[in-house]
Design a protein around this motif. Sequence first.
Motif, PDB file in Angstrom:
ATOM      1  N   LEU A 186     -12.083  -6.777  -3.158  1.00 37.19           N
ATOM      2  CA  LEU A 186     -13.481  -6.441  -2.889  1.00 37.19           C
ATOM      3  C   LEU A 186     -14.208  -5.962  -4.137  1.00 37.19           C
ATOM      4  CD1 LEU A 186     -13.143  -4.535   0.524  1.00 37.19           C
ATOM      5  CD2 LEU A 186     -13.503  -6.978   0.124  1.00 37.19           C
ATOM      6  N   ALA A 187     -13.483  -5.357  -5.059  1.00 36.36           N
ATOM      7  CA  ALA A 187     -14.097  -4.855  -6.294  1.00 36.36           C
ATOM      8  C   ALA A 187     -13.012  -4.705  -7.342  1.00 36.36           C
ATOM      9  CB  ALA A 187     -14.798  -3.512  -6.056  1.00 36.36           C
ATOM     10  N   ASP A 188     -13.388  -4.963  -8.577  1.00 33.06           N
ATOM     11  CA  ASP A 188     -12.469  -4.773  -9.686  1.00 33.06           C
ATOM     12  C   ASP A 188     -13.284  -4.350 -10.894  1.00 33.06           C
ATOM     13  OD1 ASP A 188     -10.203  -4.720 -11.272  1.00 33.06           O
ATOM     14  OD2 ASP A 188     -10.426  -6.818 -11.851  1.00 33.06           O
ATOM     15  N   ARG A 189     -13.401  -3.032 -11.075  1.00 33.03           N
ATOM     16  CA  ARG A 189     -14.186  -2.468 -12.163  1.00 33.03           C
ATOM     17  C   ARG A 189     -13.357  -1.417 -12.879  1.00 33.03           C
ATOM     18  NH1 ARG A 189     -17.461  -2.034  -7.617  1.00 33.03           N
ATOM     19  NH2 ARG A 189     -17.030   0.206  -7.609  1.00 33.03           N
ATOM     20  N   ALA A 190     -13.911  -0.927 -13.971  1.00 29.02           N
ATOM     21  CA  ALA A 190     -13.199   0.100 -14.730  1.00 29.02           C
ATOM     22  C   ALA A 190     -12.985   1.360 -13.905  1.00 29.02           C
ATOM     23  CB  ALA A 190     -13.978   0.435 -16.004  1.00 29.02           C
ATOM     24  N   ASP A 191     -13.887   1.626 -12.947  1.00 30.32           N
ATOM     25  CA  ASP A 191     -13.775   2.847 -12.149  1.00 30.32           C
ATOM     26  C   ASP A 191     -12.964   2.658 -10.877  1.00 30.32           C
ATOM     27  OD1 ASP A 191     -15.606   1.239 -10.880  1.00 30.32           O
ATOM     28  OD2 ASP A 191     -17.076   2.821 -10.523  1.00 30.32           O
ATOM     29  N   GLY A 192     -12.405   1.482 -10.633  1.00 31.59           N
ATOM     30  CA  GLY A 192     -11.571   1.323  -9.456  1.00 31.59           C
ATOM     31  C   GLY A 192     -11.367  -0.126  -9.058  1.00 31.59           C
ATOM     32  N   THR A 193     -10.201  -0.402  -8.474  1.00 29.18           N
ATOM     33  CA  THR A 193      -9.885  -1.710  -7.906  1.00 29.18           C
ATOM     34  C   THR A 193      -9.706  -1.530  -6.412  1.00 29.18           C
ATOM     35  OG1 THR A 193      -8.781  -2.406  -9.943  1.00 29.18           O
ATOM     36  CG2 THR A 193      -8.266  -3.653  -7.953  1.00 29.18           C
ATOM     37  N   VAL A 194     -10.381  -2.372  -5.620  1.00 31.26           N
ATOM     38  CA  VAL A 194     -10.399  -2.227  -4.170  1.00 31.26           C
ATOM     39  C   VAL A 194      -9.926  -3.521  -3.546  1.00 31.26           C
ATOM     40  CG1 VAL A 194     -11.798  -1.648  -2.157  1.00 31.26           C
ATOM     41  CG2 VAL A 194     -12.349  -0.633  -4.386  1.00 31.26           C
ATOM     42  N   VAL A 195      -8.908  -3.420  -2.675  1.00 32.51           N
ATOM     43  CA  VAL A 195      -8.318  -4.593  -2.030  1.00 32.51           C
ATOM     44  C   VAL A 195      -8.260  -4.343  -0.531  1.00 32.51           C
ATOM     45  CG1 VAL A 195      -6.258  -6.055  -1.843  1.00 32.51           C
ATOM     46  CG2 VAL A 195      -6.966  -5.178  -4.076  1.00 32.51           C
ATOM     47  N   ARG A 196      -8.617  -5.366   0.228  1.00 30.13           N
ATOM     48  CA  ARG A 196      -8.617  -5.271   1.689  1.00 30.13           C
ATOM     49  C   ARG A 196      -7.478  -6.093   2.282  1.00 30.13           C
ATOM     50  NH1 ARG A 196     -13.054  -7.947   5.896  1.00 30.13           N
ATOM     51  NH2 ARG A 196     -11.977  -7.303   7.817  1.00 30.13           N
ATOM     52  N   SER A 197      -6.839  -5.513   3.296  1.00 29.13           N
ATOM     53  CA  SER A 197      -5.915  -6.258   4.138  1.00 29.13           C
ATOM     54  C   SER A 197      -6.265  -5.945   5.580  1.00 29.13           C
ATOM     55  CB  SER A 197      -4.463  -5.885   3.855  1.00 29.13           C
ATOM     56  OG  SER A 197      -3.579  -6.629   4.697  1.00 29.13           O
ATOM     57  N   GLY A 198      -6.853  -6.924   6.285  1.00 31.19           N
ATOM     58  CA  GLY A 198      -7.264  -6.690   7.665  1.00 31.19           C
ATOM     59  C   GLY A 198      -8.262  -5.555   7.771  1.00 31.19           C
ATOM     60  N   PRO A 199      -7.966  -4.547   8.612  1.00 27.43           N
ATOM     61  CA  PRO A 199      -8.932  -3.460   8.826  1.00 27.43           C
ATOM     62  C   PRO A 199      -8.814  -2.314   7.842  1.00 27.43           C
ATOM     63  CG  PRO A 199      -7.113  -3.200  10.341  1.00 27.43           C
ATOM     64  CD  PRO A 199      -6.831  -4.455   9.558  1.00 27.43           C
ATOM     65  N   VAL A 200      -7.973  -2.447   6.816  1.00 26.86           N
ATOM     66  CA  VAL A 200      -7.711  -1.335   5.896  1.00 26.86           C
ATOM     67  C   VAL A 200      -8.049  -1.746   4.473  1.00 26.86           C
ATOM     68  CG1 VAL A 200      -5.935   0.189   4.947  1.00 26.86           C
ATOM     69  CG2 VAL A 200      -5.948  -0.338   7.391  1.00 26.86           C
ATOM     70  N   VAL A 201      -8.590  -0.801   3.732  1.00 23.04           N
ATOM     71  CA  VAL A 201      -8.933  -0.995   2.320  1.00 23.04           C
ATOM     72  C   VAL A 201      -8.123  -0.010   1.493  1.00 23.04           C
ATOM     73  CG1 VAL A 201     -10.757  -0.712   0.616  1.00 23.04           C
ATOM     74  CG2 VAL A 201     -11.252  -1.858   2.774  1.00 23.04           C
ATOM     75  N   ALA A 202      -7.488  -0.519   0.440  1.00 16.08           N
ATOM     76  CA  ALA A 202      -6.764   0.332  -0.510  1.00 16.08           C
ATOM     77  C   ALA A 202      -7.522   0.344  -1.824  1.00 16.08           C
ATOM     78  CB  ALA A 202      -5.337  -0.178  -0.716  1.00 16.08           C
ATOM     79  N   LYS A 203      -7.706   1.532  -2.384  1.00 17.17           N
ATOM     80  CA  LYS A 203      -8.434   1.677  -3.636  1.00 17.17           C
ATOM     81  C   LYS A 203      -7.553   2.363  -4.674  1.00 17.17           C
ATOM     82  CE  LYS A 203     -12.569   3.587  -5.835  1.00 17.17           C
ATOM     83  NZ  LYS A 203     -13.906   4.179  -5.639  1.00 17.17           N
ATOM     84  N   ALA A 204      -7.386   1.704  -5.820  1.00 18.50           N
ATOM     85  CA  ALA A 204      -6.746   2.321  -6.977  1.00 18.50           C
ATOM     86  C   ALA A 204      -7.850   2.899  -7.847  1.00 18.50           C
ATOM     87  CB  ALA A 204      -5.916   1.301  -7.748  1.00 18.50           C
TER      88      ALA A 204
END
Length: 319
Positions: free
Chosen positions: A33-51
């Motif tokens: 969903l997003a890949d920037r210097a301030d965070g990477t966001v990945v979705r799997s089904g109803p859940v989003v994980a953010k590094a």
Amino acid sequence: MTTAVVRALGALAHRAAHAHPEEPCACPPPLVLADRADGTVVRSGPVVAKAHAPGTDGPGLTGRMALASDPCLSGVLLAPLEPRPTALLHDRPVTLWPHGDPVDPDEPDAAPWAEAAALLATLHRTPAPPGLALPPMRGPAKAARAVARMRAARPDDPAAAPVLAAWHRLPPWARGEAAPPAHRRFLCHGDLHLGQLVRHPAPDGPWRLIDLDDAGLGDPAWDLARPAAWYAAGILPPDVWHRFLDGYRAAGGPAVRPGGDPWPELDVPARALSVQTAALALAKSAAEGRTPDEVEQAMVDACARIASLPPELGTGHPS
């Protein structure tokens, strides 16, 4: 971002979404969903994980997640699935969130400006939960980083001169060099724009604010500053600006006076957001080897107008 990072975030989100993640399922592949210097966001089904970004302040992030989990703000902030970071990925803390539907960029007339304003007003009116250690709102620090990024990308470039001139006209607290006035310490989001709203539960649930990486205590006018700066630069139409401002006032927001001219409160934060936006525009365009586009140039021009004002005009409409 590497494939390994996406795979790891997708696996974390997938496990959180299923009671028995080891069993076969029909989930689609993880979606970035997003890949920037301030965070990477990945979705799997109803859940989003953010590094979160490398070097993230761990205690600050924990305090912000506790804020999002507080029942007093359940109608304002999207709550995380866990009240603390759940993992470390290459020294980056990972948090898990329910997925919500974002604002549709293809339907600008339906953008929820009034709803965003009401959410902000409620956030600003809510007392900080007792015993919760919250860091300062990071808006001024983000502006300072944007200026530093521009300086690195365009050293000694005359195009950056009006942005730097406008920057040096700001008071120290707006440059992240001092605390804001003591009477302006409210709960703040810190980075308000339409990308920070989602509907949850999707697709027709109420709007909620997301992404609290910059939240904390500070001047609530900062949360109104980006649309105010866009309006002053001629980017945000007057009717949209007034819908946003009127919605905020109708909901009892404390950032501006209840009626009349809002610019005595908004002037400094709006100028700072003008500088931040222009600085990022110049840094990005330099990195891409192009000239600023029309919107980016409008923000640089706004900085030139700010820098040209007499020093005694420290407040008022920044146009």
